[in-house]
Design a protein around this motif. Structure first.
Motif, PDB file in Angstrom:
ATOM      1  N   ASN A  40       1.076   1.025 -15.726  1.00  0.00           N
ATOM      2  CA  ASN A  40       0.409   1.654 -14.573  1.00  0.00           C
ATOM      3  C   ASN A  40      -0.906   0.939 -14.248  1.00  0.00           C
ATOM      4  N   TRP A  81      -1.824  -0.182 -10.805  1.00  0.00           N
ATOM      5  CA  TRP A  81      -1.885   0.953  -9.876  1.00  0.00           C
ATOM      6  C   TRP A  81      -3.146   1.777 -10.081  1.00  0.00           C
ATOM      7  N   TYR A 111      -3.058  -7.015  -7.596  1.00  0.00           N
ATOM      8  CA  TYR A 111      -2.283  -6.884  -6.349  1.00  0.00           C
ATOM      9  C   TYR A 111      -0.919  -7.563  -6.497  1.00  0.00           C
ATOM     10  N   LYS A 153       1.449  -5.485  -8.555  1.00  0.00           N
ATOM     11  CA  LYS A 153       1.987  -4.338  -7.813  1.00  0.00           C
ATOM     12  C   LYS A 153       3.172  -4.780  -6.966  1.00  0.00           C
ATOM     13  N   GLY A 154       2.964  -5.870  -6.248  1.00  0.00           N
ATOM     14  CA  GLY A 154       4.024  -6.360  -5.372  1.00  0.00           C
ATOM     15  C   GLY A 154       5.293  -6.681  -6.158  1.00  0.00           C
ATOM     16  N   ILE A 178       7.045  -3.456  -7.335  1.00  0.00           N
ATOM     17  CA  ILE A 178       7.757  -2.786  -6.238  1.00  0.00           C
ATOM     18  C   ILE A 178       9.087  -3.495  -5.980  1.00  0.00           C
ATOM     19  N   LYS A 179       9.004  -4.831  -5.909  1.00  0.00           N
ATOM     20  CA  LYS A 179      10.228  -5.599  -5.626  1.00  0.00           C
ATOM     21  C   LYS A 179      11.294  -5.344  -6.681  1.00  0.00           C
ATOM     22  N   THR A 234       4.227   7.552  -6.249  1.00  0.00           N
ATOM     23  CA  THR A 234       3.143   7.974  -5.356  1.00  0.00           C
ATOM     24  C   THR A 234       2.400   6.804  -4.720  1.00  0.00           C
ATOM     25  N   ALA A 235       1.937   5.897  -5.573  1.00  0.00           N
ATOM     26  CA  ALA A 235       1.134   4.792  -5.063  1.00  0.00           C
ATOM     27  C   ALA A 235       1.932   3.834  -4.179  1.00  0.00           C
ATOM     28  N   PRO A 236       3.112   3.368  -4.650  1.00  0.00           N
ATOM     29  CA  PRO A 236       3.894   2.489  -3.773  1.00  0.00           C
ATOM     30  C   PRO A 236       4.237   3.158  -2.446  1.00  0.00           C
ATOM     31  N   PHE A 259       2.526   5.424  -0.869  1.00  0.00           N
ATOM     32  CA  PHE A 259       1.345   5.493  -0.004  1.00  0.00           C
ATOM     33  C   PHE A 259       1.132   4.151   0.698  1.00  0.00           C
ATOM     34  N   SER A 260       1.215   3.080  -0.088  1.00  0.00           N
ATOM     35  CA  SER A 260       1.047   1.745   0.500  1.00  0.00           C
ATOM     36  C   SER A 260       2.104   1.508   1.567  1.00  0.00           C
ATOM     37  N   GLN A 261       3.350   1.882   1.235  1.00  0.00           N
ATOM     38  CA  GLN A 261       4.457   1.653   2.163  1.00  0.00           C
ATOM     39  C   GLN A 261       4.246   2.428   3.469  1.00  0.00           C
ATOM     40  N   GLU A 270      -4.026  -1.639   1.047  1.00  0.00           N
ATOM     41  CA  GLU A 270      -2.606  -1.321   0.853  1.00  0.00           C
ATOM     42  C   GLU A 270      -1.662  -2.510   0.967  1.00  0.00           C
ATOM     43  N   TYR A 271      -1.874  -3.328   1.993  1.00  0.00           N
ATOM     44  CA  TYR A 271      -0.891  -4.380   2.259  1.00  0.00           C
ATOM     45  C   TYR A 271      -0.922  -5.474   1.183  1.00  0.00           C
ATOM     46  N   LEU A 272      -2.105  -5.756   0.652  1.00  0.00           N
ATOM     47  CA  LEU A 272      -2.232  -6.838  -0.327  1.00  0.00           C
ATOM     48  C   LEU A 272      -1.328  -6.624  -1.529  1.00  0.00           C
ATOM     49  N   GLY A 273      -1.090  -5.358  -1.874  1.00  0.00           N
ATOM     50  CA  GLY A 273      -0.274  -5.070  -3.047  1.00  0.00           C
ATOM     51  C   GLY A 273       1.214  -5.004  -2.731  1.00  0.00           C
ATOM     52  N   LEU A 274       1.570  -5.193  -1.480  1.00  0.00           N
ATOM     53  CA  LEU A 274       2.980  -5.087  -1.130  1.00  0.00           C
ATOM     54  C   LEU A 274       3.620  -6.455  -0.963  1.00  0.00           C
ATOM     55  N   ASN A 275       3.002  -7.284  -0.145  1.00  0.00           N
ATOM     56  CA  ASN A 275       3.659  -8.518   0.232  1.00  0.00           C
ATOM     57  C   ASN A 275       2.599  -9.532   0.671  1.00  0.00           C
ATOM     58  N   MET A 331      -7.679   6.063  -4.252  1.00  0.00           N
ATOM     59  CA  MET A 331      -7.235   6.946  -5.333  1.00  0.00           C
ATOM     60  C   MET A 331      -7.246   8.420  -4.926  1.00  0.00           C
ATOM     61  N   ILE A 335      -3.704   8.809  -4.174  1.00  0.00           N
ATOM     62  CA  ILE A 335      -2.593   8.574  -5.094  1.00  0.00           C
ATOM     63  C   ILE A 335      -2.846   9.050  -6.522  1.00  0.00           C
TER      64      ILE A 335
END
Ligand code: SF4
Ligand code: SF4
Lengths: 198, 330
Positions: A77, A80, A103, A106-107, A110-111, A119-121, A123-125, B47-52, B203, B206
């Protein structure tokens, strides 16, 4: 680090160093991560306001990365819980880009659908979906969707706050949209086909 | 008249409206001209930095590319939000540090007919421009109502002085820019060691327990040091400390009442503007009593967050531990 001899590896005392995970994470991080420079001093964990809530301190996580234990790393975690306060970053004697590595992790988690708590993924999504749709963030839509799904029990306590934000004009009922949303969509669509390969 | 390119960021239109309104009142006295980036988009916050990676940086870079088109006479982009500032600065910095990233981002931007060459712009935060370009001397000269007797806790937040790619700040952990500016307004600036500690960021959405503890520390320390109010330079910090203070109190069984205002609101006050012009009064934790102490009268706005008159009534859940999984200390 002294090179491990083949005999030691063969005899089962040691294993061949496999730095592929370390390199993968480093490559997928925005700048020059300097992850391989970590000297395990622990300054990061000692500076971290979230350390108490983390499964592993950043230092431990980086040792795990070096050890190549992929699943444990991506299930942790720690990324996160990182609030991106950059305390560790300015104190790290090796200038490792710790927050950016978080960061990246996290990415990756998720993948590979490895992080258990959604919760956290989510929220970002949700946030990103709003931004991709409107080009701007939309607090009201974001908050209501997120709270209904993840914190329904918080809603009664949150209502007065939400109402206050509305009556004081601090929360819009409808989202703002940028003019050239098509341009943004085209950029993001193209971006999604690209990955760091070197 | 000094001209700057301006990236407002999403919250300036909504939760941080008071920041925008108060900023608008001080532009003229300080001869500042902020020219908004035409059709800017959200920076993706944290938020976006942690996604893609590439989409996240492309989203940010679209703003840089648009801003670069508006350069005409200035290369400085000003952001009033610490998270926006950091994102813009980060994209500019990493696109240069890692040319492979710069290339990919520009490949994406090309799909929208745009391009950004890293290093073209200087990305700066509003307070940086006020302290170092406008200067404390000029700010002091505009003060007609010194804030004498107002004890303020200068809260810089974390994302502003760190990681500081361009070495703009006096210190990473105890920068003095905000202190100096507030002193120039005549305020009584308290020693506030937590000035660059985190407000909890996202936070509150989340992992509330984590966020509440961070907020509690900030508020409790300001309170112990007898601050009338906290002063912030960031919409996200303001939102967390202000809008979640009530819930934080509920969570810990405390009853802190620590208002938090934007530094531009205090500048406006000191420049002789009226509280109504400055968005004072829309904060959830009212600054009314704090400002009354220095003779500023804040108009009454309807406040639905005020405590209920009767204590009976439907029981409200005090905690939500069972449903959200994590154990919480009583
Ligand atoms: S502070 Fe830097 S060098 Fe020390 S353990 Fe953390 S990442 Fe490694
Ligand atoms: S940036 Fe993240 S890991 Fe580093 S100190 Fe802050 S919360 Fe901890």
């Amino acid at each position: 680090m002294p090179q491990m001899t083949d005999e030691r590896v063969r005899a089962g005392f040691a294993r061949q160093e496999d730095l592929s995970l370390l390199h993968e994470v480093s490559m997928k991080t925005a700048g020059v991560s300097r992850l391989e420079m970590c000297i395990q001093c622990g300054t990061c964990g000692g500076s971290c306001p979230s350390a108490a809530d983390m499964d592993h301190t950043p230092r431990m996580l980086f040792a795990m990365l070096r050890a190549g234990i992929r699943e444990e790393v991506l299930r942790s975690n720690t990324p996160w819980m990182c609030v991106a306060c950059y305390h560790c970053v300015v104190r790290c004697p090796q200038e490792v880009h710790i927050a950016d590595i978080m960061y990246t992790l996290k990415g990756m988690a998720i993948k590979e659908k490895l992080f258990v708590d959604s919760t956290a993924p989510d929220f970002s999504q949700t946030f990103v979906e709003m931004v991709e749709t409107y080009g701007r963030s939309f607090e009201m839509g974001l908050a209501s969707r997120h709270y209904l799904k993840h914190f329904p029990m918080r809603l009664p306590g949150m209502m007065p706050m939400g109402l206050g934000m509305l009556t004081k004009g601090r929360m819009a009922m409808t989202p703002n949209k940028i003019k050239n949303i098509d341009q943004l969509h085209n950029i993001l669509e193209r971006a999604k086909t690209l990955e760091m390969t070197s | 008249m000094s001209k700057y390119i301006f990236y407002p960021g999403c919250s300036m239109e909504s939760s941080a409206k008071a920041y925008m309104e108060s900023l608008n009142t001080i532009l003229e006295p300080l001869d500042l001209n902020l020219e908004e980036i035409e059709d800017w988009n959200c920076c993706g916050a944290t938020e976006y930095l942690g996604l893609n990676l590439i989409p996240a940086y492309s989203l940010i870079a679209r703003n840089l590319a648009l801003a670069a088109k508006q350069m005409d006479g200035t290369k400085t982009v000003v952001a009033p939000c610490s998270a926006c500032y950091l994102n813009l600065a980060k994209a500019d910095h990493y696109m240069a540090e890692r040319p492979a990233l710069g290339d990919k981002v520009n490949e994406a931007l090309a799909a929208g007919g745009l391009h950004y060459t890293p290093g073209t712009l200087d990305v700066r935060h509003l307070i940086d421009v006020l302290v170092y370009d406008v200067g404390l001397e000029k700010i002091r000269s505009k003060v007609v109502r010194p804030l004498h007797g107002l004890k303020v806790a200068p809260y810089m937040g974390c994302m502003l002085p760190r990681p500081d790619y361009q070495h703009r700040w006096s210190d990473h952990e105890r920068p003095t820019e905000l202190d100096d500016l507030l002193r120039a307004l005549g305020a009584d600036v308290i020693d506030y060691p937590l000035t660059t500690e985190c407000c909890g960021g996202h936070m509150t959405q989340i992992s509330p327990e984590t966020a509440f503890e961070l907020i509690r520390r900030l508020v409790a320390d300001a309170d112990e040091r007898d601050a009338h109010l906290m002063v912030t330079v960031c919409p996200m910090c303001q939102m967390n400390v202000d809008a979640y203070q009530n819930e934080m109190n509920h969570f810990f069984g405390t009853d802190y009442h620590m208002p938090i205002l934007f530094f531009t609101q205090l500048m406006g006050l000191a420049f002789g503007k009226q509280p109504e012009e400055l968005g004072i009064g829309v904060e959830m934790v009212s600054s009314r009593n704090a400002l009354a102490d220095i003779g500023v009268e804040v108009p009454v706005t309807q406040d639905p967050s005020a405590p209920r008159k009767k204590d009976e009534g439907l029981p409200m859940p005090r905690r939500w531990t069972k449903h959200e999984g994590k154990e919480v200390v009583k």
